[in-house]
Design a protein around this motif. Structure first.
Motif, PDB file in Angstrom:
ATOM      1  N   GLY A  52      77.991  12.503   0.962  1.00 12.48           N
ATOM      2  CA  GLY A  52      79.206  12.673   1.487  1.00 12.48           C
ATOM      3  C   GLY A  52      79.721  11.368   1.721  1.00 12.48           C
ATOM      4  N   TRP A  75      81.916   8.493   4.914  1.00 13.35           N
ATOM      5  CA  TRP A  75      82.059   8.597   6.465  1.00 13.35           C
ATOM      6  C   TRP A  75      83.056   7.377   6.313  1.00 13.35           C
ATOM      7  N   VAL A 113      82.678   8.981  11.979  1.00 11.93           N
ATOM      8  CA  VAL A 113      82.723  10.479  11.688  1.00 11.93           C
ATOM      9  C   VAL A 113      82.330  10.654  10.127  1.00 11.93           C
ATOM     10  N   TRP A 114      81.797  11.524   9.648  1.00 13.59           N
ATOM     11  CA  TRP A 114      81.312  11.702   8.319  1.00 13.59           C
ATOM     12  C   TRP A 114      81.580  13.076   7.944  1.00 13.59           C
ATOM     13  N   ARG A 115      81.270  13.493   6.528  1.00  9.68           N
ATOM     14  CA  ARG A 115      81.719  14.802   6.055  1.00  9.68           C
ATOM     15  C   ARG A 115      80.617  14.982   4.719  1.00  9.68           C
ATOM     16  N   LEU A 158      79.807  16.481   1.211  1.00  8.54           N
ATOM     17  CA  LEU A 158      80.563  16.836   0.342  1.00  8.54           C
ATOM     18  C   LEU A 158      79.737  17.668  -0.831  1.00  8.54           C
ATOM     19  N   THR A 213      76.379  19.864  -0.562  1.00  7.77           N
ATOM     20  CA  THR A 213      75.383  20.493   0.501  1.00  7.77           C
ATOM     21  C   THR A 213      74.122  21.070  -0.136  1.00  7.77           C
ATOM     22  N   GLU A 225      71.063  17.269   8.623  1.00  2.28           N
ATOM     23  CA  GLU A 225      72.399  17.013   9.406  1.00  2.28           C
ATOM     24  C   GLU A 225      72.043  16.225  10.609  1.00  2.28           C
ATOM     25  N   LEU A 232      88.671   9.872   0.818  1.00  2.21           N
ATOM     26  CA  LEU A 232      87.909  10.676   1.952  1.00  2.21           C
ATOM     27  C   LEU A 232      88.071   9.894   3.082  1.00  2.21           C
ATOM     28  N   LEU A 283      89.519  10.954   6.802  1.00  2.00           N
ATOM     29  CA  LEU A 283      88.532  10.902   7.946  1.00  2.00           C
ATOM     30  C   LEU A 283      89.302  10.154   8.752  1.00  2.00           C
TER      31      LEU A 283
END
Length: 396
Positions: free
Chosen positions: A336, A338, A347-349, A351, A353, A361, A388, A392
């Motif tokens: 992912g 950030w 913050v992070w996401r 991509l 999984t 996590e 991204l 974010l």
């Protein structure tokens, strides 16, 4: 394998990455010199990258800024200078001669020729005049210790001379002699970037005379640099080596032969490791997460990236020029990205999984808190924005 070479799979390559790039918890470093030595070079095009790359790998991240500034500006054990692919990096100071001989000489000749051509085309003074100006500028810099281009122009006013380049073209512009000359002197290894005018995120630097270093044989310097990089990033393909160094393929092959590199088999074909590094590296089973900055040397270390970066998530993590943004890692692969918002929150996401569960996590969350803790009130915006990262930041 049928060719008798050992096959090195993706799993082992990720284990090597975590250990040798000081990202696994047990492999973290005591200081920035150790980080730079392990990675060979830290990308310096974006000043914040250097500090963020160090902080991600220090056992005590709270010491990131003070220790990195000490190494760069007080002890001078790290130096910021031009290197591979005409890019600014931070190297261990003892590598300055190796970098200069192995990659700087060719680029420097090209840069000086381009400056003289642009000045001649614009009707600016000639090479003899430029030589006088640069000698006066270097003498002034030696007297001052460190100085900005404006400060040097107080001592040598001819640095303010302006000339038009690319006249009549869409990218026509005006340069001062100081802007171009200091760049050329930097590529030639005669000056380096010193302390910034602002905080550790500032891109406005003072200049300093480069540390003295011996003139090395080009082929020997290339073998030395490639050997260091392969020890940190091997196995790697010939294409990886050519991309990272910016050399001709003949130079890469000559350096591989000089260090006695050993061939192994990778998913993408033939790879190389240093002599003595052929044995399998066992997986300790230690899980790790990391938040790495834009242009981090791990994320940018190889040309062929499928083994640690799924093709399907690249569009979100790279800008239009191929610069990678801030990335989130889990056990040796990018999962992912950030960003830091205006209020300081990291913050992070995710991509990718696949195989990323609750433990992953939680550890990523801990790394985000660790990063936010040492960055404190400083706001970091990557020099090269990616889709991204922008999303974010905006709250998306």
């Amino acid at each position: 394998m049928g060719d008798g070479r050992r096959f090195v799979g993706v799993g082992e390559r990720r284990v090597r990455l975590g250990l040798r790039h000081r990202l696994a918890g047990s492999a973290r470093s005591a200081g920035p010199e150790e980080v730079a030595g392990a990675l060979v070079a830290l990308h310096g095009s974006d000043p914040a990258t250097v500090f963020l790359a160090v902080g991600a790998r220090l056992a005590d991240a709270a010491r990131t800024v003070t220790e990195t500034e000490r190494a760069l500006y007080a002890d001078r054990t790290l130096v910021r200078m031009h290197g591979m692919r005409h890019t600014v990096f931070v190297f261990p100071t003892e590598l300055a001669a190796v970098v200069h001989a192995s990659t700087g000489l060719t680029v420097a000749a090209r840069e000086r020729a381009a400056l003289l051509k642009d000045m001649a085309t614009a009707g600016a003074p000639d090479a003899a005049w430029l030589k006088e100006v640069e000698e006066a500028a270097l003498a002034a810099l030696a007297r001052r210790g460190q100085a900005t281009a404006s400060e040097l122009a107080e001592d040598e006013p001819r640095l303010r001379e302006r000339f038009v380049y690319a006249a009549g073209k869409s990218y026509e512009g005006t340069h001062t002699v100081s802007t171009r000359l200091l760049r050329v002197l930097g590529v030639e290894g005669r000056v380096v970037r010193g302390r910034p005018l602002g905080s550790w995120t500032s891109s406005q630097f003072r200049w300093a005379v480069a540390p003295a270093h011996p003139e090395l044989d080009v082929a020997e310097a290339q073998a030395s640099l490639l050997g260091r990089w392969l020890a940190a990033c091997g196995p790697a393909t010939e294409a990886d080596l050519k991309w990272w160094t910016g050399w001709k393929v003949t130079e890469v092959r000559r350096a591989l032969a000089a260090i006695g590199a050993r061939a192994v088999t990778l998913d993408e074909g033939t790879g190389f490791v240093t002599a003595g590094d052929e044995e399998p590296v066992p997986d300790s089973g230690e899980p790790w997460a990391a938040l790495l900055p834009a242009l981090d040397p791990t994320a940018m270390g190889w040309r062929d990236r499928d083994w640690y970066l799924a093709p399907g998530i690249r569009a979100a993590l790279f800008d239009y020029s191929g610069n990678i943004g801030p990335t989130v890692w889990w056990n040796g692969r990018v999962v992912g990205g950030w960003a830091q918002r205006a209020d300081g929150e990291v913050v992070w996401r995710l991509l990718d999984t696949d195989g990323v569960g609750r433990e992953a996590e939680e550890r990523i969350r801990e790394e985000a808190a660790r990063l936010q803790g040492w960055v404190g009130g400083t706001r970091v915006t990557p020099r090269f924005r990616t889709p991204l990262e922008k999303e974010l930041v905006s709250g998306g």
